[in-house]
Enzyme design. Structure first.
Site, PDB file in Angstrom:
ATOM      1  N   GLU A   1       7.525  17.860 121.193  1.00 44.05           N
ATOM      2  CA  GLU A   1       7.169  19.106 120.281  1.00 44.05           C
ATOM      3  C   GLU A   1       8.752  20.161 120.136  1.00 44.05           C
ATOM      4  O   GLU A   1       9.150  20.686 121.079  1.00 44.05           O
ATOM      5  CB  GLU A   1       6.372  20.221 120.533  1.00 44.05           C
ATOM      6  CG  GLU A   1       5.961  21.167 119.469  1.00 44.05           C
ATOM      7  CD  GLU A   1       4.668  22.114 119.787  1.00 44.05           C
ATOM      8  OE1 GLU A   1       3.565  21.709 120.476  1.00 44.05           O
ATOM      9  OE2 GLU A   1       4.766  23.320 119.324  1.00 44.05           O
TER      10      GLU A   1
ATOM     11  N   ASP B   1       0.402  14.806 137.321  1.00 44.31           N
ATOM     12  CA  ASP B   1      -0.822  14.546 136.400  1.00 44.31           C
ATOM     13  C   ASP B   1      -1.268  15.755 135.431  1.00 44.31           C
ATOM     14  O   ASP B   1      -1.852  16.559 135.795  1.00 44.31           O
ATOM     15  CB  ASP B   1      -2.066  14.306 137.422  1.00 44.31           C
ATOM     16  CG  ASP B   1      -2.993  13.756 136.531  1.00 44.31           C
ATOM     17  OD1 ASP B   1      -3.225  14.086 135.430  1.00 44.31           O
ATOM     18  OD2 ASP B   1      -4.290  13.215 137.124  1.00 44.31           O
TER      19      ASP B   1
ATOM     20  N   LYS C   1      -2.529  27.389 124.891  1.00 43.85           N
ATOM     21  CA  LYS C   1      -1.722  25.944 124.362  1.00 43.85           C
ATOM     22  C   LYS C   1      -0.258  26.230 124.617  1.00 43.85           C
ATOM     23  O   LYS C   1       0.257  25.040 125.141  1.00 43.85           O
ATOM     24  CB  LYS C   1      -2.244  25.520 123.353  1.00 43.85           C
ATOM     25  CG  LYS C   1      -1.811  24.153 122.866  1.00 43.85           C
ATOM     26  CD  LYS C   1      -0.406  24.385 121.929  1.00 43.85           C
ATOM     27  CE  LYS C   1      -0.047  23.059 121.448  1.00 43.85           C
ATOM     28  NZ  LYS C   1       1.426  22.918 121.035  1.00 43.85           N
TER      29      LYS C   1
ATOM     30  N   HIS D   1      10.292  27.887 114.419  1.00 41.18           N
ATOM     31  CA  HIS D   1       9.558  26.529 114.850  1.00 41.18           C
ATOM     32  C   HIS D   1      10.201  25.633 113.695  1.00 41.18           C
ATOM     33  O   HIS D   1      10.577  24.680 113.856  1.00 41.18           O
ATOM     34  CB  HIS D   1       8.085  26.935 114.568  1.00 41.18           C
ATOM     35  CG  HIS D   1       7.531  25.672 114.824  1.00 41.18           C
ATOM     36  ND1 HIS D   1       7.231  25.215 116.150  1.00 41.18           N
ATOM     37  CD2 HIS D   1       6.814  24.761 114.005  1.00 41.18           C
ATOM     38  CE1 HIS D   1       6.388  24.035 115.998  1.00 41.18           C
ATOM     39  NE2 HIS D   1       6.223  23.648 114.804  1.00 41.18           N
TER      40      HIS D   1
END
Ligand code: MEV
Length: 447
Positions: A84, A295, A279, A392
């Site tokens: 991202e 992991d 998130k 962004h």
């Protein structure tokens, strides 16, 4: 589309051939495409091939660096693997912001891992099972010594084993709940091996004991597995600064801190917002977790269970204003390892760990938590001031231009054009078409 039995038995070449002929109409370009992603060094490629089953090529992710993190007085350049566009930039922005304000402070709260032998016992009197469990409990330690010996030498091993009665939720359902210290390894294989041994011991002991009647010897092990929920493998990271040091352009430190705390409060009370908020936290944590060969699915699953521990899904971070100070912190369970698994195998992981000074697992917990906090700080800082899209979309601009197959010269010109403007997909397409001298498409897909 065709299916196939025994795919895993085919050679790598034969697998590719099968895929190309059945899914790409035999197009040789597909074959070349896959092989172009192979590593030039045969040994390195073989290593990657052997990480999983049915490898036919590699899948790249960017490996970025977020510099200027000061954690407990020590400076770090943090490796992050993520696709991202704005994540590394946001983490770095947070790091720079706090570098001038005392850096990040961390505390390891606990490092326990958990595993269960889930079993069914339909006896009438759970006290009798408890008596039997207490009588054989030392055997769980002594008879697993061959497996736990090395871990014990490193300072870890089995911490405790309890018998848990879950019959209130499911008839006959009991657990052996074991707690472990796995030192610098994540410990999944160690825990699962010990649990499977526990299961054998349990079954053997049930058969031979005279503490249970014949009817009470009916015991069925359902499964033995670690839990990825590790609320007692917990790290805290925090930042704090006098409110007046938080001035944000035209916004005073006081106003910024209040807006920031309100945004955090919303994530504490509103699960829809908490999910997006967390998130963002996990953007930072996952990228460090992936870069260091850990992991990320386990870490994700655990973080979200932890976020729900009150019975309601809530923010992993918290903020307060007290006595003129702004404080922002995270408490997050992170079961990470710096030995075992991919950590000593994957060349990029080894590089990442070396960059971090070959940390022990606790240090890696601190680092990952800090990056999560920094990420969340930058996201909230934008959200409550300029809005998220400005930064962004600026970071996303190159993706848009690459989709349009812009030349390097066009990219330079367009990036320069947007220096003082807000980027949107349609505005980027518009300026691109103008520079190319081509007509603007009627519908601009992908916003
Ligand atoms: C985007 O990947 C993450 C954010 O949505 C996080 C947030 O809203 O806090 C920006």
């Amino acid at each position: 589309m065709p299916t196939i039995k025994g795919f895993s038995k085919l050679s790598k070449e034969a697998k590719i051939e099968w895929i190309v002929s059945n899914y790409f109409n035999g197009d040789e370009n597909a074959n070349d495409f896959l092989k172009n992603y192979w590593h030039d060094d045969i040994a390195v490629q073989k290593l990657h091939d052997e990480f999983i089953e049915n490898t036919i090529s590699n899948f790249y992710l960017p490996f970025g660096i977020s510099p200027n993190f000061n954690i407990d007085g020590k400076n770090y350049c943090i490796p992050m693997a993520i696709e991202e566009s704005s994540v590394v930039a946001a983490a770095s922005k947070g790091a720079n912001f706090w570098l001038d304000r005392g850096g990040f402070k961390t505390t390891i709260i606990a490092t326990e891992k958990i595993g269960h032998v889930h079993f069914i016992w339909n006896g009438k009197d759970a006290d009798r099972l408890n008596q039997f469990f207490n009588a054989i409990k030392p055997k769980f330690y002594s008879e697993t010594f061959a497996i736990t010996k090395n871990m014990q030498l490193r300072g870890g091993g089995i911490i405790d084993i309890e018998l848990i009665d879950k019959t209130i939720d499911e008839p006959g359902y009991f657990q052996l709940k074991a707690t472990f210290e796995t030192c610098d390894s994540m410990g999944a294989n160690f825990i699962n091996s010990v649990l499977e041994e526990f299961s054998k011991i349990l079954k053997d002991e049930v058969e031979t004991t005279d503490l249970l009647t014949e009817a009470e010897k009916e015991l069925q092990v359902v499964m033995c597995i670690l839990s990825n929920y590790t609320p007692n493998c917990l790290v805290r990271a925090e930042v704090s600064a006098p409110i007046e040091s938080l001035n944000e352009g035209k916004i005073s430190g006081q106003e910024f801190a209040e807006k920031f705390c309100r945004a955090v409060r919303i994530a504490e009370i509103e699960p829809y917002r908490a999910t997006t908020h967390n998130k963002g936290v996990m953007n930072g944590i996952d990228s460090v977790v992936i870069a260091t060969g850990n992991d990320f699915r386990a870490v994700e699953a655990c973080a979200h269970s932890y976020a729900s521990r009150s019975g309601k899904y809530q923010s992993l971070t918290h903020a307060e204003i007290k006595d003129g100070m702004f404080k922002f912190w995270i408490e997050v369970p992170l079961a990470l390892g710096t030995v075992g698994g991919l950590t000593g195998l994957h060349p990029m992981v080894k590089f990442a760990l070396k960059m971090l000074g070959n940390p022990d697992a606790k240090t890696l917990m601190r680092i990952a938590a800090v990056v999560g906090l920094s990420q969340n700080f930058s996201a909230l800082r934008s959200l409550v001031t300029s809005g998220i899209q400005k930064g962004h979309m600026k970071m996303h601009l190159l993706n848009i231009l690459n989709q349009l197959e812009a030349t390097e010269a066009e990219k330079v010109e367009i990036v320069h054009y947007f220096k003082d403007k807000i980027v949107s997909h349609s505005a980027a397409v518009e300026i691109f078409c103008k520079i190319r001298g081509i007509e603007m498409p009627k519908i601009v897909s992908k916003s």
